[in-house]
Design a protein around this motif. Structure first.
Motif, mmCIF file in Angstrom:
data_model
loop_
_atom_site.group_PDB
_atom_site.id
_atom_site.type_symbol
_atom_site.label_atom_id
_atom_site.label_comp_id
_atom_site.label_asym_id
_atom_site.label_seq_id
_atom_site.Cartn_x
_atom_site.Cartn_y
_atom_site.Cartn_z
ATOM 1 N N PRO A 54 34.279 24.268 39.051
ATOM 2 C CA PRO A 54 35.446 25.049 39.483
ATOM 3 C C PRO A 54 36.791 24.501 39.034
ATOM 4 O O PRO A 54 37.660 25.265 38.601
ATOM 5 C CB PRO A 54 35.315 25.037 41.016
ATOM 6 C CG PRO A 54 33.849 24.911 41.263
ATOM 7 C CD PRO A 54 33.338 24.021 40.171
ATOM 8 N N ASP A 80 33.440 36.527 33.386
ATOM 9 C CA ASP A 80 33.729 35.550 34.433
ATOM 10 C C ASP A 80 35.217 35.539 34.786
ATOM 11 O O ASP A 80 35.591 35.424 35.957
ATOM 12 C CB ASP A 80 33.282 34.160 33.974
ATOM 13 C CG ASP A 80 33.428 33.122 35.066
ATOM 14 O OD1 ASP A 80 32.639 33.181 36.033
ATOM 15 O OD2 ASP A 80 34.322 32.266 34.973
ATOM 16 N N ARG A 84 36.828 36.303 38.325
ATOM 17 C CA ARG A 84 37.726 35.353 38.989
ATOM 18 C C ARG A 84 39.011 36.043 39.434
ATOM 19 O O ARG A 84 39.489 35.840 40.560
ATOM 20 C CB ARG A 84 38.057 34.210 38.027
ATOM 21 C CG ARG A 84 38.909 33.123 38.643
ATOM 22 C CD ARG A 84 39.508 32.208 37.589
ATOM 23 N NE ARG A 84 40.130 31.042 38.183
ATOM 24 C CZ ARG A 84 41.280 31.056 38.840
ATOM 25 N NH1 ARG A 84 41.941 32.192 39.001
ATOM 26 N NH2 ARG A 84 41.786 29.954 39.353
ATOM 27 N N LYS A 87 38.417 38.362 42.332
ATOM 28 C CA LYS A 87 38.273 37.598 43.572
ATOM 29 C C LYS A 87 39.638 37.171 44.087
ATOM 30 O O LYS A 87 39.919 37.259 45.298
ATOM 31 C CB LYS A 87 37.384 36.376 43.333
ATOM 32 C CG LYS A 87 37.084 35.573 44.589
ATOM 33 C CD LYS A 87 36.097 34.454 44.275
ATOM 34 C CE LYS A 87 35.718 33.703 45.540
ATOM 35 N NZ LYS A 87 34.722 32.628 45.251
#
Length: 200
Positions: A54, A80, A84, A87
């Protein structure tokens, strides 16, 4: 060392026979694959494994992955990055923060999926949401190599999915084991009717 993608891919089912549900064997598989690659191939595998740490997921990392010239890396980490940012925006809306907080804008849009993230962050329950996130990444890895043979991209997709398996062994051991079985099954399918039980 010349490329040995076929050997790496065909060895996964044999390696999985010694798998133990503590995550250690999963890490051992990743380390073994790394020993079979060199030069630029090894550097590309390092990008994949870095993508599951992360604190390394910053703009510079995504720029390196998307500009690597490798189709799998661009597709997987483009997805990805979209995930991200989605999110981050979900959290922004939930916490009343300004839109764009904690998102990464590297000035590119290639490889970003259109509409595939809908519903992931509406999933109730943290574990179920994490399951939906990793299912999205798992599917992205598989879809990126549909037309690939015994290539570096297929090896990198295996690496990405092993990283997801390793993560799930810590969250939900049974789910992690099911994912490994799915990965091995897809690798076996690559070879049709070849018998893997005789592999040493």
């Amino acid at each position: 060392m010349s490329n040995n993608y076929t050997y790496i891919i065909s060895s996964i089912p044999a390696l999985s026979r010694d798998f133990k549900p503590d995550g250690g064997s999963c890490r051992t598989m990743l380390e073994w694959i790394r020993t079979q690659l060199e030069g630029d191939d090894a550097a590309k595998m390092d990008i994949v494994t870095d993508g599951f740490v992360p604190e390394r997921l910053i703009g510079e990392f995504y720029r390196r992955a998307l500009d690597s010239g490798n189709r799998f890396l661009a597709a997987f980490f483009g997805a990805d990055l979209a995930l991200r940012n989605a999110k981050a925006e979900y959290l922004n809306a939930s916490l009343g923060r300004p839109a764009g907080t904690d998102t990464i804008d590297i000035g590119v849009s290639r490889g970003l999926p259109d509409g595939k993230l809908a519903g992931i962050f509406a999933t109730e329950g943290l574990l179920e949401r994490e399951r939906a996130i990793d299912a999205f990444l798992w599917d992205t890895a598989e879809e990126s190599i549909v037309f690939e043979g015994f290539t570096l991209d297929r090896v990198l997709a295996i690496v990405a999915r092993l990283c997801i398996v390793e993560r799930w062994l810590a969250l939900d051991r049974e789910q992690g084991q099911r994912m490994l079985q799915s990965l091995v099954g897809s690798v076996r399918g690559t070879y049709g009717n070849i018998e893997f039980n005789s592999l040493k």
